[in-house]
Design a protein around this motif. Structure first.
Motif, PDB file in Angstrom:
ATOM      1  N   ALA A 342       0.831  -1.207   0.000  1.00  0.00           N
ATOM      2  CA  ALA A 342       0.000   0.000   0.000  1.00  0.00           C
ATOM      3  C   ALA A 342       0.862   1.252   0.000  1.00  0.00           C
ATOM      4  O   ALA A 342       0.573   2.227  -0.699  1.00  0.00           O
ATOM      5  N   LEU A 343       1.950   1.239   0.782  1.00  0.00           N
ATOM      6  CA  LEU A 343       2.841   2.404   0.837  1.00  0.00           C
ATOM      7  C   LEU A 343       3.514   2.643  -0.514  1.00  0.00           C
ATOM      8  O   LEU A 343       3.648   3.791  -0.966  1.00  0.00           O
ATOM      9  N   VAL A 344       3.927   1.556  -1.174  1.00  0.00           N
ATOM     10  CA  VAL A 344       4.562   1.691  -2.492  1.00  0.00           C
ATOM     11  C   VAL A 344       3.572   2.256  -3.502  1.00  0.00           C
ATOM     12  O   VAL A 344       3.887   3.179  -4.272  1.00  0.00           O
ATOM     13  N   VAL A 345       2.353   1.703  -3.500  1.00  0.00           N
ATOM     14  CA  VAL A 345       1.331   2.148  -4.460  1.00  0.00           C
ATOM     15  C   VAL A 345       0.956   3.605  -4.196  1.00  0.00           C
ATOM     16  O   VAL A 345       0.805   4.397  -5.143  1.00  0.00           O
ATOM     17  N   MET A 346       0.817   3.984  -2.929  1.00  0.00           N
ATOM     18  CA  MET A 346       0.514   5.388  -2.620  1.00  0.00           C
ATOM     19  C   MET A 346       1.639   6.308  -3.074  1.00  0.00           C
ATOM     20  O   MET A 346       1.399   7.417  -3.561  1.00  0.00           O
ATOM     21  N   GLY A 347       2.883   5.843  -2.935  1.00  0.00           N
ATOM     22  CA  GLY A 347       4.015   6.663  -3.373  1.00  0.00           C
ATOM     23  C   GLY A 347       4.064   6.858  -4.869  1.00  0.00           C
ATOM     24  O   GLY A 347       4.559   7.874  -5.356  1.00  0.00           O
ATOM     25  N   ASN A 348       3.536   5.882  -5.617  1.00  0.00           N
ATOM     26  CA  ASN A 348       3.560   5.959  -7.080  1.00  0.00           C
ATOM     27  C   ASN A 348       2.322   6.625  -7.670  1.00  0.00           C
ATOM     28  O   ASN A 348       2.320   6.994  -8.839  1.00  0.00           O
ATOM     29  N   HIS A 349       1.259   6.749  -6.868  1.00  0.00           N
ATOM     30  CA  HIS A 349      -0.003   7.304  -7.369  1.00  0.00           C
ATOM     31  C   HIS A 349       0.146   8.803  -7.659  1.00  0.00           C
ATOM     32  O   HIS A 349       0.883   9.509  -6.971  1.00  0.00           O
ATOM     33  N   GLY A 350      -0.543   9.286  -8.691  1.00  0.00           N
ATOM     34  CA  GLY A 350      -0.423  10.687  -9.087  1.00  0.00           C
ATOM     35  C   GLY A 350      -1.230  11.666  -8.260  1.00  0.00           C
ATOM     36  O   GLY A 350      -1.026  12.867  -8.336  1.00  0.00           O
ATOM     37  N   TRP A 351      -2.202  11.194  -7.470  1.00  0.00           N
ATOM     38  CA  TRP A 351      -3.051  12.019  -6.601  1.00  0.00           C
ATOM     39  C   TRP A 351      -3.660  13.220  -7.324  1.00  0.00           C
ATOM     40  O   TRP A 351      -3.404  14.378  -6.956  1.00  0.00           O
ATOM     41  N   PRO A 352      -4.482  12.976  -8.355  1.00  0.00           N
ATOM     42  CA  PRO A 352      -5.142  14.105  -9.043  1.00  0.00           C
ATOM     43  C   PRO A 352      -6.056  14.901  -8.119  1.00  0.00           C
ATOM     44  O   PRO A 352      -6.283  16.086  -8.350  1.00  0.00           O
ATOM     45  N   GLY A 353      -6.601  14.250  -7.074  1.00  0.00           N
ATOM     46  CA  GLY A 353      -7.451  14.951  -6.113  1.00  0.00           C
ATOM     47  C   GLY A 353      -6.699  15.491  -4.915  1.00  0.00           C
ATOM     48  O   GLY A 353      -7.305  15.997  -3.966  1.00  0.00           O
ATOM     49  N   ASN A 354      -5.361  15.327  -4.934  1.00  0.00           N
ATOM     50  CA  ASN A 354      -4.483  15.883  -3.908  1.00  0.00           C
ATOM     51  C   ASN A 354      -4.798  15.365  -2.504  1.00  0.00           C
ATOM     52  O   ASN A 354      -5.205  14.223  -2.363  1.00  0.00           O
ATOM     53  N   VAL A 355      -4.598  16.195  -1.476  1.00  0.00           N
ATOM     54  CA  VAL A 355      -4.747  15.740  -0.091  1.00  0.00           C
ATOM     55  C   VAL A 355      -6.183  15.306   0.181  1.00  0.00           C
ATOM     56  O   VAL A 355      -6.422  14.361   0.950  1.00  0.00           O
ATOM     57  N   ARG A 356      -7.159  15.962  -0.440  1.00  0.00           N
ATOM     58  CA  ARG A 356      -8.555  15.571  -0.241  1.00  0.00           C
ATOM     59  C   ARG A 356      -8.784  14.136  -0.717  1.00  0.00           C
ATOM     60  O   ARG A 356      -9.474  13.351  -0.061  1.00  0.00           O
ATOM     61  N   GLU A 357      -8.181  13.768  -1.836  1.00  0.00           N
ATOM     62  CA  GLU A 357      -8.300  12.391  -2.336  1.00  0.00           C
ATOM     63  C   GLU A 357      -7.649  11.414  -1.367  1.00  0.00           C
ATOM     64  O   GLU A 357      -8.204  10.342  -1.073  1.00  0.00           O
ATOM     65  N   LEU A 358      -6.467  11.762  -0.857  1.00  0.00           N
ATOM     66  CA  LEU A 358      -5.778  10.885   0.091  1.00  0.00           C
ATOM     67  C   LEU A 358      -6.630  10.658   1.331  1.00  0.00           C
ATOM     68  O   LEU A 358      -6.776   9.525   1.812  1.00  0.00           O
ATOM     69  N   ALA A 359      -7.201  11.737   1.871  1.00  0.00           N
ATOM     70  CA  ALA A 359      -8.047  11.614   3.065  1.00  0.00           C
ATOM     71  C   ALA A 359      -9.218  10.685   2.808  1.00  0.00           C
ATOM     72  O   ALA A 359      -9.539   9.812   3.628  1.00  0.00           O
TER      73      ALA A 359
END
Length: 441
Positions: A342-359
């Motif tokens: 999960a940590l590896v995948v989160m590190g590679n994800h582009g997060w188009p929704g930024n911190v709101r998407e992560l939350a």
């Protein structure tokens, strides 16, 4: 001289006679043991917890959940045969405890379990970056977030308007609240209004208020958001969505420092600091006639830019752990760590929704996780979706940079090779050698 081994603190909650008989042996092998009732346990620091689980704990589990969530360490349940027969005890123990022991104790097994739990607690502590911070705090240790905190420390004491720019979900309102909290106005109101979320026919009344009878349905006087912020800070989110007519009214207020309620004639002085935020290109909106240039310069006295999460290298793990703790109380589940995948995948994800998407993804993960850790699938991410772009070698990057530099200088000085070589700071023979190497001309 041999270095002393630090004591390992064990807290025994609601101990039984068997528990008390166990304690001298644990002290003899280096455990610093304390015991108390459940009501007092939250205030007792410990490295590992041992809780004698009783029927009333299962009838009212909130106190146990609160203790385990707030302690931030591993807990071991002690179960009698009576408690083992209770319904749902297995699910509760698996959800909230590192391990369990049945009475009477197997002393050697207890010692092994305590050692494993202590090791796991230390690993969890090293991986967790959850810090008790004020509700509105800019978390992160990346260069961009450190520079942002430093900048806000300079801007907060001033009275000048600030324009906050950045992609959706990057924490623009959080920046505004931080500016307010660190300002001289921190004891006065902070009033936020989303200019894009209020119907156009209501936004003037929302901002400026109205008098009784000003329009159909106005049965009593209403104080607007600007007036409600008097003495404090007014935050205008998505200012680019404000209709042009309202832009003119807002500009007049910024110039004259007073307002008129809709349907009123009285000038009402208002002292506020105005912060505005937008994710749109206001310069392009000015060119298209959708935003007033004079209002832009009134709002854009000082400027803050929030970085997207994909550029905040190293902050994803810290924020994910923070949200795991934050949302655990809402979901009624204990805070969970994240699997290595999960940590590896989160590190590679582009997060188009930024911190709101992560939350939101962590919130989802807490609800769906079935094991002791949140997996990538629980977050709605997969390895295939988040595969990183293959990295080039340093030699590849140097080759690309050389090629680009040659193309750029030739586009500008291609008619004079001597000048082109001089601009690059190299000799003419070296310049021709590089042209041959890159098969240019």
């Amino acid at each position: 001289m041999q270095e002393a081994i630090p004591l390992r603190r064990l807290l025994v909650v609601d101990p039984c006679d068997d528990c008390h008989q166990l304690l001298p042996g644990l002290r003899s092998i280096g455990w610093d043991v304390d015991s108390c009732e459940l009501e007092a346990a939250v205030d007792r620091p410990c490295d590992i917890g041992l809780l004698r689980l009783q029927p009333f704990h299962l009838e009212r589990p909130e106190a146990v959940k609160d203790l385990i969530s707030r302690s931030g360490t591993e807990w071991i349940a002690v179960l009698s045969q009576e408690v083992l027969r209770l319904q749902n005890v297995g699910d509760f123990v698996c959800e909230w405890f590192f391990d369990f022991h049945t009475l009477p104790f197997d002393v050697s097994r207890v010692q092994v379990t305590l050692g494993r739990a202590f090791g796991m607690a230390r690993l969890r502590g090293q991986g967790s970056t959850h810090v008790e911070q004020p509700e509105h705090e800019l978390l992160g240790d990346s260069r961009s977030i450190r520079e942002l905190r430093k900048l806000l420390g300079k801007l907060a004491p001033t009275e000048s308007p600030v324009l906050i720019r950045g992609e959706s979900g990057t924490g623009k309102e959080l920046v505004a609240r931080t500016l307010h909290r660190q300002s001289q106005r921190h004891a006065r109101p902070f009033v936020a209004i989303n200019c894009g979320a209020i119907p156009e026919h209501l936004i003037q009344s929302e901002l400026f208020g109205h008098e009784k009878g000003a329009f159909t349905g106005a049965h009593q006087r209403k104080v607007g958001r600007i007036e409600a912020a008097n003495g404090g800070t007014l935050f205008l989110d998505e200012i680019g969505d404000l209709p042009l007519e309202l832009q003119a009214n807002l500009l007049r207020f910024l110039q004259e420092k007073h307002i008129e309620r809709v349907g009123g004639s009285q000038l009402i002085p208002v002292d506020v600091r105005v912060l505005a935020a937008t994710h749109v290109d206001l310069e392009a909106a000015i060119g298209a006639g959708r935003f007033r240039e004079d209002l832009y310069y009134r709002l854009n006295v000082l400027q803050v830019v929030t970085a997207p999460l994909r550029e905040r290298h190293g902050d994803v793990r810290m924020l994910a752990n923070h949200f795991s703790h934050f949302y655990s109380q809402e979901t009624g589940r204990r805070p969970r760590s994240f699997s290595e995948e999960a940590l590896v995948v989160m590190g590679n994800h582009g997060w188009p929704g930024n911190v709101r998407e992560l939350a939101n993804r962590v919130r989802r993960g807490l609800v769906l996780a079935e094991g002791r850790q949140i997996e990538a699938a629980d977050l709605g991410l997969s390895s295939a979706q988040s595969a990183p772009v293959p990295m080039c070698t340093l030699e590849d990057y140097l080759y690309q940079a050389e090629h680009q530099a040659l193309c750029d200088v030739l586009n500008r000085h291609g008619d004079n090779m001597s000048v082109a070589a001089k601009v690059l700071g190299i000799s003419r023979p070296t310049f021709y050698r590089l042209l041959h190497k890159h098969q240019i001309r």
